[in-house]
Design a protein around this motif. Structure first.
Motif, PDB file in Angstrom:
ATOM      1  N   GLU A   7       0.837  -1.205   0.000  1.00 37.07           N
ATOM      2  CA  GLU A   7       0.000   0.000   0.000  1.00 37.07           C
ATOM      3  C   GLU A   7       0.871   1.255   0.000  1.00 37.07           C
ATOM      4  O   GLU A   7       0.535   2.254  -0.656  1.00 37.07           O
ATOM      5  N   VAL A   8       1.995   1.226   0.708  1.00 35.17           N
ATOM      6  CA  VAL A   8       2.947   2.341   0.650  1.00 35.17           C
ATOM      7  C   VAL A   8       3.425   2.537  -0.788  1.00 35.17           C
ATOM      8  O   VAL A   8       3.518   3.673  -1.276  1.00 35.17           O
ATOM      9  N   MET A   9       3.700   1.440  -1.477  1.00 32.57           N
ATOM     10  CA  MET A   9       4.137   1.540  -2.873  1.00 32.57           C
ATOM     11  C   MET A   9       3.048   2.143  -3.757  1.00 32.57           C
ATOM     12  O   MET A   9       3.344   2.849  -4.725  1.00 32.57           O
ATOM     13  N   ARG A  10       1.813   1.871  -3.440  1.00 34.23           N
ATOM     14  CA  ARG A  10       0.722   2.458  -4.223  1.00 34.23           C
ATOM     15  C   ARG A  10       0.601   3.953  -3.953  1.00 34.23           C
ATOM     16  O   ARG A  10       0.382   4.753  -4.874  1.00 34.23           O
ATOM     17  N   LEU A  11       0.774   4.339  -2.685  1.00 35.31           N
ATOM     18  CA  LEU A  11       0.570   5.735  -2.297  1.00 35.31           C
ATOM     19  C   LEU A  11       1.754   6.630  -2.643  1.00 35.31           C
ATOM     20  O   LEU A  11       1.563   7.786  -3.034  1.00 35.31           O
ATOM     21  N   ALA A  12       2.970   6.128  -2.470  1.00 37.96           N
ATOM     22  CA  ALA A  12       4.153   6.996  -2.610  1.00 37.96           C
ATOM     23  C   ALA A  12       5.347   6.220  -3.147  1.00 37.96           C
ATOM     24  O   ALA A  12       6.382   6.113  -2.485  1.00 37.96           O
ATOM     25  N   PRO A  13       5.252   5.666  -4.345  1.00 39.61           N
ATOM     26  CA  PRO A  13       6.358   4.854  -4.868  1.00 39.61           C
ATOM     27  C   PRO A  13       7.655   5.635  -5.028  1.00 39.61           C
ATOM     28  O   PRO A  13       8.742   5.052  -4.941  1.00 39.61           O
ATOM     29  N   GLU A  14       7.556   6.939  -5.236  1.00 41.58           N
ATOM     30  CA  GLU A  14       8.754   7.751  -5.449  1.00 41.58           C
ATOM     31  C   GLU A  14       9.608   7.882  -4.191  1.00 41.58           C
ATOM     32  O   GLU A  14      10.785   8.255  -4.270  1.00 41.58           O
ATOM     33  N   ARG A  15       9.058   7.536  -3.037  1.00 37.67           N
ATOM     34  CA  ARG A  15       9.808   7.659  -1.789  1.00 37.67           C
ATOM     35  C   ARG A  15      10.543   6.374  -1.408  1.00 37.67           C
ATOM     36  O   ARG A  15      11.383   6.385  -0.507  1.00 37.67           O
ATOM     37  N   VAL A  16      10.234   5.277  -2.071  1.00 34.43           N
ATOM     38  CA  VAL A  16      10.800   3.975  -1.699  1.00 34.43           C
ATOM     39  C   VAL A  16      11.927   3.619  -2.663  1.00 34.43           C
ATOM     40  O   VAL A  16      11.707   3.448  -3.865  1.00 34.43           O
ATOM     41  N   GLU A  17      13.137   3.487  -2.128  1.00 36.23           N
ATOM     42  CA  GLU A  17      14.295   3.168  -2.967  1.00 36.23           C
ATOM     43  C   GLU A  17      14.418   1.675  -3.237  1.00 36.23           C
ATOM     44  O   GLU A  17      14.875   1.267  -4.313  1.00 36.23           O
ATOM     45  N   ARG A  18      14.028   0.858  -2.259  1.00 32.49           N
ATOM     46  CA  ARG A  18      14.134  -0.593  -2.383  1.00 32.49           C
ATOM     47  C   ARG A  18      12.996  -1.224  -1.592  1.00 32.49           C
ATOM     48  O   ARG A  18      12.515  -0.642  -0.623  1.00 32.49           O
ATOM     49  N   LEU A  19      12.618  -2.439  -1.985  1.00 30.85           N
ATOM     50  CA  LEU A  19      11.472  -3.102  -1.366  1.00 30.85           C
ATOM     51  C   LEU A  19      11.789  -4.576  -1.127  1.00 30.85           C
ATOM     52  O   LEU A  19      12.345  -5.246  -2.000  1.00 30.85           O
ATOM     53  N   VAL A  20      11.423  -5.070   0.063  1.00 32.18           N
ATOM     54  CA  VAL A  20      11.498  -6.504   0.349  1.00 32.18           C
ATOM     55  C   VAL A  20      10.141  -6.953   0.882  1.00 32.18           C
ATOM     56  O   VAL A  20       9.572  -6.315   1.781  1.00 32.18           O
ATOM     57  N   LEU A  21       9.642  -8.041   0.348  1.00 30.87           N
ATOM     58  CA  LEU A  21       8.360  -8.616   0.756  1.00 30.87           C
ATOM     59  C   LEU A  21       8.624 -10.015   1.300  1.00 30.87           C
ATOM     60  O   LEU A  21       9.083 -10.893   0.571  1.00 30.87           O
ATOM     61  N   VAL A  22       8.338 -10.214   2.588  1.00 27.31           N
ATOM     62  CA  VAL A  22       8.666 -11.461   3.274  1.00 27.31           C
ATOM     63  C   VAL A  22       7.382 -12.142   3.753  1.00 27.31           C
ATOM     64  O   VAL A  22       6.563 -11.519   4.439  1.00 27.31           O
ATOM     65  N   SER A  23       7.207 -13.401   3.382  1.00 28.38           N
ATOM     66  CA  SER A  23       6.080 -14.193   3.905  1.00 28.38           C
ATOM     67  C   SER A  23       4.762 -13.440   3.763  1.00 28.38           C
ATOM     68  O   SER A  23       4.007 -13.286   4.723  1.00 28.38           O
ATOM     69  N   THR A  24       4.472 -12.983   2.553  1.00 27.00           N
ATOM     70  CA  THR A  24       3.296 -12.142   2.372  1.00 27.00           C
ATOM     71  C   THR A  24       2.620 -12.444   1.044  1.00 27.00           C
ATOM     72  O   THR A  24       2.964 -13.408   0.347  1.00 27.00           O
TER      73      THR A  24
END
Length: 232
Positions: free
Chosen positions: A72-89
Motif C-alpha cells: 500500500e505504501v508503494m501504491r501511495l508513494a512509490p517515489e519515496r521507496v528506494e528498495r522493497l522486500v516482501l517477506v512471507s506475504t
C-alpha cells in the motif's frame, strides 16, 4: 551510505520479529520499526501512518501483514521507496475461508488472553522443526501481549478488509526481493511466486525447512538476502 531502512512487522508482532536483522543491518544504516503506525483498522491507515513518520526516502521491508502495508505504501508513494522486500506475504485479498479462523482466534484471545491466541497459532506460524523451540514460542506470546488485544483486533479487521494489490504489482520499479519459507502455511509459496512474477526484475528466495516466520526461523538467510538487496 544506505538509505534508512523501515521494517514492518506482521500481525500481533513488534520490532522483535526483526531483531536478528536489526542487530546486523543496524550497523550499516538507520533502522526504523514503526510499530505504533500499525495500530489501525485499515491497511491504508497503516500505510499513511508509516509515510507520515518516515524519512523523505527510504528502503522498505514488510513481513506478512507488514507486506500488505508495504504494498500500500508503494501504491501511495512509490517515489519515496528506494528498495522493497516482501517477506512471507501476499498481494491477494482475504480468502473468505480464512475469516472465520481469524474471528475464532480473536474469541480465544478475549476469553483466555492474547498469549493463548499466539500459542494456539504456533502450528501455522512455524515449520515443525521450530514449532517446539521454547524461545521462539515465548517470543511470539510476548509480542502478542505487548501489542495487546485492542490493537490486534484492529489489525485483524484491517487484514480481512485488505485490498487486492495484484493489479499494481507491475507498477513497482524499484529493486525488489521476495522471500518465503517453503513450508509457509499462512501465505504459501505460490503467493510469493505470484509477487515475483508480477514485479519486473524482482528476485525470489525460497527458504527450506521454514514456515511463516522467516525472519525468526531463518535469521541468517533472511539477513543475507537483505544485505545483498541493500548492496545492489
Amino acid at each position: 551510505m544506505p538509505p534508512p531502512l523501515i521494517l514492518l512487522p506482521g500481525l500481533k508482532s513488534d520490532h522483535r520479529v526483526w531483531q536478528p536483522q536489526i542487530d546486523r543491518l543496524g550497523r550499516r544504516c538507520e533502522v526504523i520499526v514503526p510499530v505504533a503506525a500499525l495500530d489501525s483498522g485499515s491497511i491504508a491507515g497503516m500505510a499513511a501512518a508509516v509515510l507520515a513518520a518516515a524519512p523523505a526516502r527510504f528502503a522498505l521491508a514488510g513481513c506478512s501483514m507488514g507486506g500488505y502495508v508495504a504494498l500500500e505504501v508503494m501504491r501511495l508513494a512509490p517515489e519515496r521507496v528506494e528498495r522493497l522486500v516482501l517477506v512471507s506475504t501476499s498481494a491477494r485479498p482475504e480468502n473468505p475461508a480464512t475469516t472465520p479462523l481469524r474471528h475464532a482466534a480473536l474469541a480465544l484471545a478475549r476469553r483466555d488472553g492474547v498469549g493463548a491466541m499466539a500459542a494456539a497459532g504456533l502450528d501455522r506460524d512455524f515449520h515443525h522443526a521450530h514449532r517446539y523451540d521454547l524461545r521462539l514460542a515465548a517470543l511470539m506470546v510476548a509480542m502478542a501481549e505487548s501489542v495487546g488485544l485492542d490493537a490486534i483486533t484492529r489489525q485483524v479487521d484491517a487484514v480481512i478488509a485488505r485490498p487486492d494489490a495484484r493489479p499494481m504489482l507491475a507498477s513497482i520499479s524499484c529493486p525488489t526481493a521476495v522471500i518465503v519459507g517453503e513450508q509457509d502455511q499462512v501465505t504459501p509459496p505460490d503467493c510469493s511466486l505470484e509477487l515475483a512474477a508480477g514485479i519486473t526484475g524482482s528476485t525470489l528466495s525460497m527458504i527450506p525447512d521454514c514456515g511463516h516466520c522467516a525472519p525468526l526461523e531463518a535469521p541468517r538467510r533472511v539477513t543475507e538476502v537483505l544485505q545483498m538487496w541493500m548492496d545492489e
